[in-house]
Design a protein around this motif. Sequence first.
Motif, short mmCIF file in Angstrom:
data_model
loop_
_atom_site.label_atom_id
_atom_site.label_comp_id
_atom_site.label_asym_id
_atom_site.label_seq_id
_atom_site.Cartn_x
_atom_site.Cartn_y
_atom_site.Cartn_z
N ALA A 87 -10.62 64.68 50.92
CA ALA A 87 -10.65 63.32 51.21
C ALA A 87 -11.56 62.32 50.55
O ALA A 87 -12.87 62.76 50.08
CB ALA A 87 -11.28 63.22 52.77
N GLU A 88 -10.91 61.22 50.16
CA GLU A 88 -11.54 60.44 49.08
C GLU A 88 -12.20 59.31 49.87
O GLU A 88 -11.73 58.71 51.01
CB GLU A 88 -10.41 59.90 47.97
N GLY A 89 -13.09 58.82 49.35
CA GLY A 89 -13.65 57.63 49.95
C GLY A 89 -14.72 57.70 51.32
O GLY A 89 -14.57 56.81 52.01
N VAL A 90 -15.10 58.84 51.52
CA VAL A 90 -16.07 59.01 52.75
C VAL A 90 -17.46 58.22 52.63
O VAL A 90 -17.93 58.41 51.64
CB VAL A 90 -16.36 60.54 52.83
N GLU A 91 -17.42 57.30 53.40
CA GLU A 91 -18.73 56.45 53.38
C GLU A 91 -19.54 56.61 54.69
O GLU A 91 -20.76 56.11 54.63
CB GLU A 91 -18.33 54.98 53.30
N THR A 92 -19.19 57.02 55.75
CA THR A 92 -20.04 57.30 56.98
C THR A 92 -20.02 58.69 57.57
O THR A 92 -19.14 59.30 57.19
CB THR A 92 -19.33 56.35 57.98
N ARG A 93 -20.89 59.00 58.24
CA ARG A 93 -20.98 60.10 58.95
C ARG A 93 -20.07 60.43 59.96
O ARG A 93 -19.53 61.42 60.04
CB ARG A 93 -22.49 60.11 59.75
N ASP A 94 -19.56 59.24 60.48
CA ASP A 94 -18.48 59.50 61.70
C ASP A 94 -17.20 59.97 60.88
O ASP A 94 -16.46 60.73 61.47
CB ASP A 94 -18.05 58.21 62.28
N GLN A 95 -16.81 59.47 59.64
CA GLN A 95 -15.81 59.76 58.83
C GLN A 95 -15.91 61.20 58.46
O GLN A 95 -14.79 61.92 58.78
CB GLN A 95 -15.80 58.82 57.67
N ALA A 97 -17.47 63.48 59.95
CA ALA A 97 -17.33 64.10 61.33
C ALA A 97 -15.81 64.55 61.70
O ALA A 97 -15.23 65.46 62.07
CB ALA A 97 -18.04 63.65 62.56
N PHE A 98 -15.17 63.29 61.57
CA PHE A 98 -13.79 63.42 61.96
C PHE A 98 -13.01 64.44 61.00
O PHE A 98 -12.21 65.18 61.40
CB PHE A 98 -12.95 61.89 61.76
N LEU A 99 -13.19 64.29 59.54
CA LEU A 99 -12.93 65.19 58.70
C LEU A 99 -13.04 66.80 59.04
O LEU A 99 -12.19 67.88 59.05
CB LEU A 99 -13.05 65.04 57.32
N ARG A 100 -14.51 67.13 59.36
CA ARG A 100 -14.71 68.34 59.68
C ARG A 100 -13.95 68.85 60.92
O ARG A 100 -13.47 69.98 61.03
CB ARG A 100 -16.34 68.41 59.93
N GLU A 101 -13.74 67.90 61.86
CA GLU A 101 -13.20 68.34 63.12
C GLU A 101 -11.89 68.68 62.95
O GLU A 101 -11.18 69.60 63.76
CB GLU A 101 -13.37 67.01 64.24
N HIS A 102 -11.14 68.22 61.83
CA HIS A 102 -9.63 68.44 61.60
C HIS A 102 -9.41 69.30 60.38
O HIS A 102 -8.45 69.32 59.71
CB HIS A 102 -9.12 67.05 61.42
N GLN A 103 -10.52 70.13 60.26
CA GLN A 103 -10.43 70.96 59.32
C GLN A 103 -10.27 70.60 57.71
O GLN A 103 -9.63 71.45 56.98
CB GLN A 103 -9.44 72.18 59.39
#
Length: 138
Positions: A87-95, A97-103
Motif C-alpha cells: 500500500a502506497e501513501g500510508v499517512e495515519t495509524r487508522d490506515q 490498521a485497516f491494511l493490517r486487518e485486510h492482510q
Amino acid sequence: ELTESIVMQNAEEAIGLLNQLKSLGIWLSIDDFGTGYSSLSYLKRFPIDTVKIDRSFISGVTRDGDDAAISHAIIALANSLKLKVIAEGVETRDQLAFLREHQCCDAQGYFFSRPLGADQITRLLREKRRFGQETAAQ
C-alpha cells in the motif's frame, strides 16, 4: 517497478518482455494498480511479483466506503494470486490498521518516514533501526 499504464500500452509485447526479465531473476512490480487500464485477464498473465495499491485509494480507506472496498478487493485479489501487495501513501495509524486487518502486510508512506537522502538512510541502517519500527509500534 512498472506503472500499470505502461505495461497496458502494448500488453502482448509487455508479457514477452516481462517474461524475459523474470527469467533473469528480476522481481517485477505493477505500480499504481487500479488507476490505469488493466484487465484481470492480463494480470494473471503478467509474470509479476508485487502489486502496489495507489495512494489515491489508501488516502480514503477510513472515510470512503468505495476506497475501502476497492483497497480490500485489490488486497484479496493479490493475496489469492500469491502476489505481494504494498500500500502506497500510508499517512495515519487508522490506515495502517485497516491494511493490517485486510492482510496487507507491506506499506510505505509518511506514517513511517518522510523521504530521506542517502546519508540519512545509511545512518539509520547503521543504527540497526528499521524504517518505521518505532513509529509503527507506537
